[in-house]
Design an enzyme around this catalytic site. Structure first.
Site, short mmCIF file in Angstrom:
data_model
loop_
_atom_site.label_atom_id
_atom_site.label_comp_id
_atom_site.label_asym_id
_atom_site.label_seq_id
_atom_site.Cartn_x
_atom_site.Cartn_y
_atom_site.Cartn_z
N CYS A 1 -11.13 4.47 -4.57
CA CYS A 1 -10.06 4.33 -3.58
C CYS A 1 -10.43 5.04 -2.28
CB CYS A 1 -8.78 4.89 -4.19
SG CYS A 1 -7.37 4.86 -3.10
N TYR B 1 -12.70 3.05 0.94
CA TYR B 1 -11.98 2.96 2.21
C TYR B 1 -12.79 3.62 3.33
CZ TYR B 1 -7.45 0.72 1.45
OH TYR B 1 -6.44 -0.20 1.25
N TYR C 1 -9.42 5.62 8.71
CA TYR C 1 -10.31 5.55 7.56
C TYR C 1 -11.79 5.75 7.91
CZ TYR C 1 -6.16 4.34 4.97
OH TYR C 1 -4.90 4.40 4.40
N ASP D 1 0.83 -1.21 0.00
CA ASP D 1 0.00 0.00 0.00
C ASP D 1 0.86 1.26 0.00
OD1 ASP D 1 -2.78 0.67 -0.14
OD2 ASP D 1 -2.53 1.67 1.79
N GLU E 1 -9.84 -2.45 -6.56
CA GLU E 1 -9.81 -2.35 -5.08
C GLU E 1 -10.01 -3.75 -4.47
OE1 GLU E 1 -9.26 -0.18 -2.53
OE2 GLU E 1 -8.53 1.20 -4.03
C1 LIG Z 1 -5.25 0.16 -2.43
C2 LIG Z 1 -5.75 1.33 -1.64
N1 LIG Z 1 -6.95 1.87 -1.97
C3 LIG Z 1 -7.39 2.96 -1.25
C4 LIG Z 1 -6.68 3.53 -0.25
C5 LIG Z 1 -7.19 4.72 0.51
N2 LIG Z 1 -6.56 5.91 0.07
C6 LIG Z 1 -5.46 2.94 0.04
N3 LIG Z 1 -4.66 3.41 1.02
N4 LIG Z 1 -4.98 1.84 -0.66
#
Ligand SMILES: Cc1ncc(CN)c(N)n1
Length: 223
Positions: A135, A139, A166, A44, A208
């Site tokens: 994204c 989240y 989040y 990530d 995702e």
């Molecule tokens: C794969 C992923 N997707 C979304 C997010 C949230 N910004 C994240 N940290 N990483």
């Protein structure tokens, strides 16, 4: 119906599946194996390096100063807020920032970020937002659901900071700003253009889900 409502309806079944994914459930219950979390955190981190560049493209493509400043804020929040969460977890697990930054992205990770960067370079502002929005929005949905469903979980503490970030109002307000902006920008647009945006939103929602699966299953380069 607002365009964002149409998008939500389109991907709801994918997002529902994400809420049931064992990685996500393990985050909420607090019983996700630490090795899985470390794999996620490293993947990530390099994901977010590329993701933050999308906000820089947003600044370039914005049509007024206020929107430029808002994208610049998102860039700053990602580099120094969201990624700080990863750096703090890494420190706890004895992983250096160099290790984080030097992580080799898996095929899914690379395909996902390349997809969005391609849209950012070649598409409109509306296309850019449609592709990066799942994204942030998904989240926030995950964060809120975990905070609600597992608030009494005694094991939750290890991943509690993740859930807190989040599910926070601060994170949510950034997602809401993007949702509202997309609704404004798409008002009165012809169906032909809306269909393209919907397709980006669907594809990155699928990415995702695949990202969660990849960090859970450990999908890496075969050779
Ligand atoms: C794969 C992923 N997707 C979304 C997010 C949230 N910004 C994240 N940290 N990483």
């Amino acid at each position: 119906m607002k365009f964002s409502e149409r998008l939500f309806e389109k991907v709801n079944c994918i997002w529902e599946k994400t809420h049931e994914h064992p990685f996500v459930v393990g985050l909420g219950r607090g019983d996700l194996p630490v090795e899985s979390f470390i794999r996620y955190m490293k993947q990530d981190y390099v994901f977010l390096i590329d993701y933050s560049k999308l906000f820089a493209f947003g600044t370039v493509k914005a049509r007024d100063v206020e929107t430029m400043a808002a994208f610049a804020k998102l860039l700053e929040e990602t580099l120094n807020g969201e990624m700080d969460l990863h750096r703090k977890y890494a420190k706890r697990f004895g992983i250096t920032e160099q290790d984080l930054e030097g992580t080799e992205p898996t095929p899914i990770n690379l395909a996902y970020t390349r997809y969005m960067l391609n849209v950012a370079q070649n598409g409109s502002l509306e296309e850019l937002i449609s592709s990066l929005l799942p994204c942030m929005w998904s989240y926030w949905e995950i964060g809120k659901t975990l905070a609600e469903n597992y608030q009494n979980s005694s094991n939750h503490l290890l991943y509690g900071d993740w859930v807190k970030m989040y599910s926070s109002d601060e994170f949510g307000s950034l997602a809401i700003w993007l949702i509202d902006l997309l609704d404004q920008l798409t008002e009165g647009k012809p169906e032909r253009e809306l269909a393209v945006l919907e397709e980006h939103f669907l594809i990155t929602s699928r990415f995702e889900y695949m990202f969660w699966d990849m960090v859970y299953e450990g999908g890496d380069w075969p050779v």
